[in-house]
Structure formats: structure tokens, C-alpha cells
Design a protein around this motif. Structure first.
Motif, PDB file in Angstrom:
ATOM      1  N   GLU A 338      -9.526  -2.774   3.578  1.00 55.64           N
ATOM      2  CA  GLU A 338      -8.620  -2.198   2.586  1.00 55.64           C
ATOM      3  C   GLU A 338      -8.510  -0.730   2.955  1.00 55.64           C
ATOM      4  O   GLU A 338      -9.365   0.071   2.640  1.00 55.64           O
ATOM      5  CB  GLU A 338      -9.206  -2.336   1.176  1.00 55.64           C
ATOM      6  N   THR A 340      -7.173   3.094   3.359  1.00 54.87           N
ATOM      7  CA  THR A 340      -6.529   4.188   2.643  1.00 54.87           C
ATOM      8  C   THR A 340      -6.458   5.399   3.580  1.00 54.87           C
ATOM      9  O   THR A 340      -7.483   5.818   4.111  1.00 54.87           O
ATOM     10  CB  THR A 340      -7.351   4.600   1.400  1.00 54.87           C
ATOM     11  N   SER A 356      -6.613   5.981  -4.134  1.00 58.34           N
ATOM     12  CA  SER A 356      -7.250   5.009  -3.244  1.00 58.34           C
ATOM     13  C   SER A 356      -6.565   3.660  -3.379  1.00 58.34           C
ATOM     14  O   SER A 356      -5.843   3.406  -4.340  1.00 58.34           O
ATOM     15  CB  SER A 356      -8.736   4.892  -3.569  1.00 58.34           C
ATOM     16  N   GLY A 357      -6.761   2.806  -2.394  1.00 61.60           N
ATOM     17  CA  GLY A 357      -6.107   1.494  -2.398  1.00 61.60           C
ATOM     18  C   GLY A 357      -4.643   1.633  -2.002  1.00 61.60           C
ATOM     19  O   GLY A 357      -4.207   2.690  -1.518  1.00 61.60           O
ATOM     20  N   TYR A 358      -3.888   0.555  -2.231  1.00 60.25           N
ATOM     21  CA  TYR A 358      -2.489   0.552  -1.783  1.00 60.25           C
ATOM     22  C   TYR A 358      -1.515   1.097  -2.825  1.00 60.25           C
ATOM     23  O   TYR A 358      -0.330   1.260  -2.553  1.00 60.25           O
ATOM     24  CB  TYR A 358      -2.070  -0.862  -1.372  1.00 60.25           C
ATOM     25  N   GLN A 402      -1.189  -5.810  -9.260  1.00 65.51           N
ATOM     26  CA  GLN A 402      -1.801  -4.933  -8.268  1.00 65.51           C
ATOM     27  C   GLN A 402      -0.828  -4.654  -7.143  1.00 65.51           C
ATOM     28  O   GLN A 402       0.029  -5.491  -6.847  1.00 65.51           O
ATOM     29  CB  GLN A 402      -3.025  -5.629  -7.657  1.00 65.51           C
ATOM     30  N   CYS A 413      -1.255   0.829   4.805  1.00 64.36           N
ATOM     31  CA  CYS A 413      -1.672   2.069   4.141  1.00 64.36           C
ATOM     32  C   CYS A 413      -0.745   3.225   4.513  1.00 64.36           C
ATOM     33  O   CYS A 413      -0.670   4.222   3.799  1.00 64.36           O
ATOM     34  CB  CYS A 413      -3.128   2.380   4.449  1.00 64.36           C
TER      35      CYS A 413
END
Ligand code: ATP
Length: 889
Positions: A338, A340, A356-358, A402, A413
Motif C-alpha cells: 500500500e 504512499t 496516507s493511503g490512496y 474507501q 500512489c
């Protein structure tokens, strides 16, 4: 469909002929109709051995020959009854073996169906993934590197596409694919505008119109079956077979000797003696053992599948238990995959990215202040390159609420990063591209903009630095390298971004275009945190003596930083792919043990690593996902492919496929492999004394010249009943905690260690000796032959029942906390007692087996004897434990 020379047609002619639309694809209804008409896209099942042959093969075993010989001899002597029962037992063994083999095959088959290939198609104007068996002529199919092509296609796009066609043509070189129509009279290998079923995409991407499916494909026409023959012969089964042969020759020797001895020195009648010798032979053959071994392995396969590891053949279950090195990819297996983007490195400053994350929430900052792409042209170009030179999609998933991506997380990313820009960034249209692959480690696209064509390039910084150097001799490599190392030391995966401009006559880009006129823009630092469960699994591997080596395409500083977080020893630092290239095989074998981190590796490095480790007597599990990983996966003792991000080609080459791509799953499979192997050994440790004890009693009786304690039939009863009830329980024994604290078993471990042989002989002597003494005592008394036989039968069987509880734990005390953990041990003991009551008290069983009802009080002796056996073995374990510990220290 009539035969057509598809390669002579243009794309549009193909489109017309097949009544499809290359922009929209087929409509779902049309696809439905076509599947009715053309059938599913499957090849006919490969021819299997006929059932009768499979059944007959069960009897091709030395020990069965001994039994058959016994049947013939009893028949010649006129003991029809014995003949029939022996024949029946042989038949039962055959049927069990046959059913077991079928079941194991079905289990493997079922597991393989879990791996059925899928295909990316365009239907109703949308891209979607469908199972490859539902493809029909006219479908538009997309291909990427590592795809196994499921149908015959007329290509409509091909971006640097190379296809490996050896499955069809036998030629190992890859074929460059083209789009223009070709002349009619050329061979399959030259029809470069077609892609054939069964071949695989080695590099590049493309798409095509399905021209043939199933048996109408070229592969189907030559009726090549791609199904491999499954290996169900495991090293352990082979060892037991060899062991069986040894037993058989020993039996033959002892039988002849006993016969001569009995004939000349004891006053047995010939017939009686022959029967005794046959009984002896039957006694020492472990009839149930082969079936039990394959049942345990098959249960292991099932258990592994439940734990998300799909194992393709029985031998792998055994090999997994012996794995001593796990070589694992970093991205996605040890880390979460995942990504970032956290930093952007420009020539004069380092920018931070928040969030953070998508989810596209966050901003680009310099010294805690928003830093806008409006004010910095280079930053704007980097962000634009990130979203243009990109094959992934970013979307909000309504269901899970999400932000998610499809495609490569490293690219996903960058879409998120683009969204975080102060002023919005829109990707440019791409007219030509070089797709990313792990061998080159970069990707490039060409797009029209204003009155020029701009090529964006992103990839491993070192690759881009050398391109920038080739373009400009003043390129400050040292400065950029330092900046890159700083990011990598934080554990970030670093990507370099560059561009080149062309005039509008440039329509196609190639690898050759990358070494001139390259303008380096900057770096992006991307974080991919380790999986928490992988940290734990690495730790457990280490206490089980299993080395974990990280193999990664990333920079060595990134790899070392992540290695440290995972608890992999990085003391020796990392060795890089190019350094490996400079070593000879011998040199590599010498240093491979020192390093745990292998950075900037190529797929060829992986194969050499496996070989080097194998020369050091390691049993190697190696992971892989790309098309070029197949040779390393094949070469490894256990090739491990990724179920989610792995290519079809890698899944096919691997022995094990991880449903969740997770390192922890490999570890769990190894753990299960150890459990299965331990239980196999325990089963052998348990069963053989049954044979040993009976062999001993019979042999001694013949030497002493006394009444034989059991008939051949009763012996068969004992062997079968013990095999089908008691030994079954061992398959369900949980893993002993000490198993994961032990080093892996060396490659050439014999089936029976010296301690095991000792234990088997000891238990045989105790049970056999006790039974013999009791027998002699009864012989002296006033008991009928049937009564003595029945008592002997019960004594041996009940003693084995108690012995089962010894064996459940190898050397530790049996009476421990896990005593009640495996309820099956108690169920089968109950079942065994019922069977014994049955043979003792049911009249027709009495007639059939020559037994007779016994007094209730006569059950006390077998049970007391069983308890005595149990405690003697526990005492022996205690002594052995102490001796072994002393020897170790
Ligand atoms: P691992 O072995 O850890 O799973 P990998 O072998 O998959 O990693 P690659 O994907 O080959 O590693 O990446 C190697 C390098 O190539 C990365 O460090 C990065 O710099 C660059 N890279 C990775 N993905 C892309 C991409 N989609 N486009 C451009 N460059 C990339």
C-alpha cells in the motif's frame, strides 16, 4: 466457423468477419449466444489411464506379492478358508489404495480449479475480468506481460509485445508481434500478427480479437495437452516402498530359515509349518501403511489450502517441512503493498507530502507550507509525468467507502499524489509507450502537447541517472545519488522522473530513445510499510532455524531499512544484482550465506541464488510473480507464486500459490509441512511395532516348538484394525511446540533415525515378549486353542492402543497439557474396543476368525499389560531425553 487465413486479413476485415467492435467489444447478449454456439473455451480433457489399469497397479507391490504367494500356498495345501481371507485382504488393500489415489487426485484437481485463469476483456464498452473459459470468438482481449494467452487472437494493438511460443512451435526464442496483414503461405511461427493459445506474453502489452477458442485453437488442433502429470510419488512413499522391499527380502530369508529349522529340529507337520511361516510373513508386512501415508499427505494439502496456500502436488507437502531458506520478494509479500508518496526531491529542495493511503487528501509542502505546482514548473512536470506515465486507476469504492486503485500500487500512489497538487493535474493522452517491467525497471510514454511530442519516463533512479549522463556529460550524478540514498535510507522506494521532447513526427518510442536528450526532473520517495504479521513470521522462522532472505528490485538502502524493520539481520549489508553478475557460481555459493538482503536483483539473479543455496544443501523456497521469474520458481525446491499480483506464467511454474500474497502464509505452510512430516514419522513409529511384536511372538513359538499363538487370519485382522483405527488418529495430532524450535531436517534424513529403530525394536520386544510369556502361561493351563488365540489377539491390540498415546508425543511426556487436544485419538480407541468386542463375542465372527467369547475378567490382563507398556515407554522416553540432552551439551 470455416477455416480462415486470419493472418492475411486486416484488423478491420477481422472485425467485420467476426461481427464485433474493437472499441466497444461484444455485447453481453451476443457473448452469451456465441458461447451456446461455439462452446466453452476449454481443451478436451487429457486422456487418463483407464480405471482398471489404475486398480491393477495397486497390486504391483512386493509385499502384495508375498501375500499372494501366501494365498497360493494355502490353496495348494487345501486351506481354502485362509486362501479366501488372504485374497480378500489383498482385494481390500487394492480397493483402499485405488480409492485413496482417486481421492488424492480429486483433491489436487479441485485445488487446481481454484487457480483457473481469468482474462481481461472489453464487453459493452467496459473493461472487465472474466474467467477465460467464457471467452468467445469476437471478444476483445487485453494482454500484459506474464499472461498465459487463453485463445487464438488477431492482434489489434501491440506495444513492444514479445511472445514466448515454445509451447506451440518448440522455438525457445520470443517472437516480436506486429499488426499488419501478412502473406498467406507462412508457418505458424511467422504469423506475427496473431497470438496463440497456450503461449505467453514475455514482454510488452497488447490486445486482440478472439479468432478461435477451445479445441479450434492451434493448440487444440494439435491436441497438445497442457495438463501436467501430477506427481503423487513422494520421497517418503518411495522410501517406504524401498523399505517394503527390504522387509520382503528379510521375510523370504527368515521364512526359509524358519521352515528348515522347524522341519528338521521341531516336529511340526509340513503343512502346519508352512502355515506358520505364512503367518509370519503376513505378520511383519505393514499392510495399511501406504494408504495411511497418502491420507496424511492429502489431509495436509487440504489444511494448507484452508490456510490460503495452494499446493499443487503431494510431494511438496513433505518438502515444505524441510525448507531451510525462504527467499522472499519484498514488495507485497513482506510489505503491505500500500504505497504512499511521502517525499518529492527537487534539485534544490525536499518536499513533504501529507496524508496516507490512496485517499487524495493531503498536500504538498515545503517547510510546513503549501508548495504549489503553479509556482514550480519542474514540480508540475514531475506530477504530470506521474499521472501520464501510468497504467493504473484510482477510484472511490462505494461499497467499502474507501479509495482504491487497480493496477500497480507504485503507479496508483502517483495518481493520488497528482490529486494532492495545489492546481489540478490532468494526464496527457498517450500515443506510444514502453510498459514497465522488472528487467528494465522503467516505463516511458509519449504524448502530444501543444506543438510537440513529450516523452515522460519514470523508473529506478540509477537507470535514469545513466540515461541523463549519456545525454548530458555535466549531469550532477553524485548530488542526485546522495539525495536518493537519503530517501532510501528512510525505507522509501525511490522513483526517478525524467522527460524528453520530440517534434510531432515522432510517433513511436523505443528503448533506444532513452539515451539522448533526457532531462532529469526529480525523485519521488514512496513508503510501503512492512506487514506486521510478516515481522512475527520472520521472527518465528528464525527460531525454527529457517533463514529469511529478502530479494528485491528496490535500492539497497531501501531494502536494508525495511529489512531492519522486519528483523532480518542486515549486518553484512546488501549485495546487488550487478555484483552478483560479477561472481562465478562458486564464488556466489561461498557468499550467499552471508547476505540476507539482495537488492536491485534481476530474475536471472534469482535462479542463480537458488542454485547457489542448493549447492550449500539448502532446501529453498523462492517467491516470484513476474514472467521472468518462472525459471527460478521451477528450479527452487518450492517455487511460490503470488495469487493476487502474480502472472499466470509464474503461477504455472510454481509448486505453491499464495492466495493472499502474504509471507506469513508461506511460513504457515512450512509449519504445516513440519507437522505433516512429524505425523508421518510418528505413524511409522506407531505401526511397525504391531508387526514387530507379532513377528517376534510367531518366530519364538516356532523356535520353542509350541502351539502357534495366532493364525494368519487373526494376524491380518490385527494389522488392518490397528491401521484403519488407531494410526488414523496421528494424522490429526497438532504440531508439537518443540518442532518449531528445531532446525530444519537435513535433505538426506533417513526415514527411520537410529533412535526410531531402537524404539520400534524395543516396543516390539516389550509387546511381543509380554504376549509370548502370557501365551506360554496359558498353553500350560487348561485353555482351548480358540481361547488362547482370542486372548493373544486382544493383548496385542489393546497394548497398541495404549502405545498410541506414547507415540502422539515424540520424546516429551505423553501426559501433558495437550493430552486431550486431539479427540480423534479417543474416538478411534473407542472404535477399536468395539471391533474387539465384535470379534470376541459375535458368533459368525468367532467362526470366521477362529475366536471364542472370553470371561469378562479376562479383559483385565490386556488392559493392565497395556498400561505397563505405556509407562515403560514413558520411562524410556525420559531416559532417552536425558541422554540426548547430555549429548547435545
Ligand atoms: P520486490 O522484489 O521488492 O517485490 P520488485 O522486484 O517488484 O520489488 P520492481 O517492481 O522491479 O521491484 O521495482 C524495481 C524498481 O523499479 C523500484 O525500486 C522502482 O524504482 C522502479 N519501479 C517500480 N515500479 C515502477 C513503475 N511502475 N514504473 C516505473 N518504475 C518503477
Amino acid at each position: 466457423m470455416e477455416e480462415r487465413h486470419w493472418h492475411t486479413l486486416s484488423i478491420h476485415e477481422t472485425e467485420d468477419h467476426l461481427d464485433t467492435d474493437i472499441d466497444q467489444g461484444l455485447r453481453e447478449e451476443t457473448a452469451q449466444e456465441r458461447i451456446e454456439k461455439h462452446g466453452k473455451n476449454v481443451l478436451p480433457e487429457p486422456k487418463k489411464d483407464p480405471k482398471w489399469l489404475k486398480f491393477l497397479r495397486q497390486f504391483n507391490d512386493v509385499l502384495i506379492y508375498v501375500l499372494l504367494a501366501a494365498a497360493v500356498i494355502t490353496a495348494v495345501l487345501g486351506y481354502w478358508y485362509d486362501t479366501i481371507v488372504i485374497a480378500l485382504v489383498v482385494l481390500i488393500i487394492g480397493i483402499i489404495g485405488y480409492l485413496q489415489e482417486n481421492k488424492a487426485e480429486q483433491a489436487l484437481e479441485g485445488i487446481k480449479n481454484m487457480l483457473s485463469p481469468s482474462a481481461l476483456v472489453r464487453r459493452d464498452g467496459k473493461r472487465k475480468e472474466i474467467e477465460a473459459e467464457y471467452l468467445v470468438p469476437g471478444d476483445i482481449v487485453y494482454l500484459k506481460p506474464g499472461d498465459k494467452i487463453p485463445v487464438d487472437l488477431r492482434l489489434i494493438t501491440a506495444e513492444n509485445m514479445k511472445v514466448e511460443e515454445s509451447a506451440l512451435t518448440g522455438e525457445a526464442i520470443t517472437v516480436d508481434k506486429t499488426l499488419d496483414p501478412l502473406e498467406e503461405k507462412i508457418g505458424l511461427g511467422d504469423r506475427t500478427n496473431l497470438a496463440f493459445s497456450g503461449t505467453s506474453v514475455a514482454a510488452g502489452t497488447g490486445s486482440g480479437i478472439v479468432i478461435a477458442t477451445g479445441s479450434k485453437t492451434e493448440l487444440g488442433k494439435i491436441n497438445a495437452s497442457i495438463a501436467e502429470v501430477e506427481k503423487v510419488q513422494t520421497p517418503l512413499i518411495q522410501q517406504t516402498q524401498r523399505f517394503g522391499k527390504t522387509v520382503a527380502s528379510v521375510i523370504a530369508g527368515v521364512a526359509v530359515f524358519t521352515f528348515i529349522f522347524g522341519y528338521f529340529l521341531r516336529d511340526y507337520e509340513t503343512a502346519e509349518l508352512l502355515l506358520a511361516v505364512i503367518g509370519l510373513a503376513v505378520a511383519v508386512i505393514p499392510e495399511g501403511l501406504p494408504a495411511i501415508i497418502s491420507i496424511i499427505l492429502a489431509l495436509g494439502v487440504r489444511q494448507m489450502a484452508d490456510n490460503k496456500a495452494i499446493v499443487k502436488s503431494l510431494p511438496s507437502v513433505e518438502t515444505l517441512g524441510a525448507v531451510s531458506v525462504i527467499c522472499s520478494d519484498k514488495t507485497g509479500t513482506l510489505t503491505k503493498n500500500e504505497m504512499t508518496a511521502q517525499n518529492i526531491q527537487l534539485a534544490d529542495r525536499t518536499l513533504q507530502v501529507t496524508g496516507s493511503g490512496y485517499a487524495p487528501e493531503g498536500r504538498i509542502e515545503s517547510e510546513n507550507d503549501v508548495y504549489s505546482n503553479k509556482q514550480d514548473e519542474v514540480l508540475n512536470e514531475i506530477l504530470l509525468a506521474g499521472v501520464t506515465c501510468n497504467d493504473s486507476d484510482l477510484f472511490f469504492d462505494e461499497e467499502s467507502k474507501q479509495w482504491k486503485i487497480t493496477g500497480d500500487p507504485t503507479e496508483g500512489c502517483l495518481l493520488t499524489l497528482g490529486e494532492k497538487a495545489e492546481e489540478s493535474i490532468r494526464p496527457l493522452r498517450v500515443i506510444s509507450k514502453i510498459p514497465f517491467d522488472s528487467a528494465h525497471k522503467y516505463m516511458a510514454t509519449l504524448s502530444p502537447r501543444d506543438d510537440e511530442h513529450v516523452m515522460y519516463l519514470k523508473g529506478a533512479p540509477d537507470r535514469l541517472f545513466s540515461m541523463a549522463e549519456a545525454s548530458d556529460s555535466n549531469f550532477p550524478t553524485d548530488m542526485w545519488e546522495k539525495k536518493m540514498t537519503d530517501l532510501a535510507k528512510k525505507g522509501q522506494r525511490v522513483i526517478g522522473v525524467a522527460k524528453r521532447t520530440f517534434n510531432t513526427s515522432k510517433e513511436k518510442i523505443d528503448h533506444d530513445d532513452l539515451y539522448e536528450g533526457i532531462e532529469f526532473l526529480g525523485l519521488i520517495g514512496i513508503m510501503d510499510p512492512p506487514r506486521p504479521e510478516a515481522i512475527e513470521a520472520v521472527n518465528e522462522c528464525q527460531s525454527a532455524g529457517i533463514q529469511v532472505k529478502m530479494i528485491t528490485g528496490d535500492h539497497k538502502e531501501t531494502a536494508i531499512a525495511i529489512g531492519n524493520e522486519l528483523g532480518i539481520s542486515t549486518e553484512a549489508g546488501a549485495i546487488q544484482g550487478t555484483e552478483i553478475d560479477d561472481l562465478t557460481d562458486e564464488e556466489l555459493a561461498d557468499v550467499v550465506g552471508q547476505y540476507n538482503i539482495f537488492a536491485r536483483t534481476s530474475p536471472e539473479n534469482k535462479t542463480r541464488l537458488v542454485k547457489a543455496l542448493q549447492t550449500q544443501d539448502h532446501i529453498v523456497a523462492m517467491t516470484g510473480d513476474g514472467v521472468n521469474d518462472a525459471p527460478a520458481l521451477r528450479r527452487a525446491d518450492i517455487g511460490v507464486a503470488m495469487g493476487i499480483k502474480g502472472t499466470e506464467v509464474s503461477k504455472e511454474a510454481a509448486e505453491m500459490v499464495l492466495v493472499d500474497d502474504n509471507f506469513n502464509t508461506i511460513f504457515k505452510a512450512v509449519k504445516e509441512g513440519r507437522r505433516v512430516y512429524d505425523n508421518l514419522k510418528k505413524t511409522i513409529l506407531f505401526i511397525l511395532p504391531t508387526n514387530g511384536a507379532q513377528g517376534f511372538v510367531l518366530l519364538m513359538s516356532i523356535f520353542l516348538g509350541t502351539q502357534l499363538p495366532l493364525t494368519a487370519l487373526q494376524i491380518l485382522w490385527v494389522n488392518m484394525v490397528v491401521a484403519i483405527t488407531l494410526s488414523f488418529a496421528i494424522a490429526f495430532e497438532p504440531l508439537e511446540p518443540s518442532t518449531m524450535k528445531r532446525a530444519p531436517r537435513p535433505k538426506k534424513t533417513p526415514l527411520l533415525s537410529r533412535y526410531y529403530i531402537f524404539r520400534i525394536l524395543l516396543v516390539s520386544l516389550i509387546i511381543g515378549g509380554g504376549t509370548l510369556m502370557y501365551n506360554l502361561y496359558m498353553n500350560a493351563g487348561d485353555y482351548s486353542v480358540e481361547y488362547i488365540h482370542t486372548m493373544t489377539l486382544n493383548t496385542i491390540v489393546i497394548a497398541q492402543m495404549f502405545h498410541l498415546f506414547n507415540v502422539r508425543v515424540e520424546t516429551e511426556p505423553a501426559l501433558n497439557r495437550s493430552f486431550f487436544e486431539n479427540p480423534i485419538a479417543f474416538y478411534v480407541s473407542g472404535a477399536l474396543i468395539v471391533l474387539q468386542l465384535f470379534i470376541t463375542y459375535v458368533p459368525f465372527m468367532n467362526t470366521a476368525f477362529g475366536t471364542t467369547p472370553i470371561a469378562a475378567s479376562d479383559w483385565i490382563i490386556p488392559f493392565v499389560f497395556g498400561l505397563v507398556v505405556f509407562f515403560i515407554i514413558e520411562l524410556e522416553k525420559l531416559i532417552s531425553r536425558t541422554v540426548m540432552k547430555r549429548r547435545q551439551s
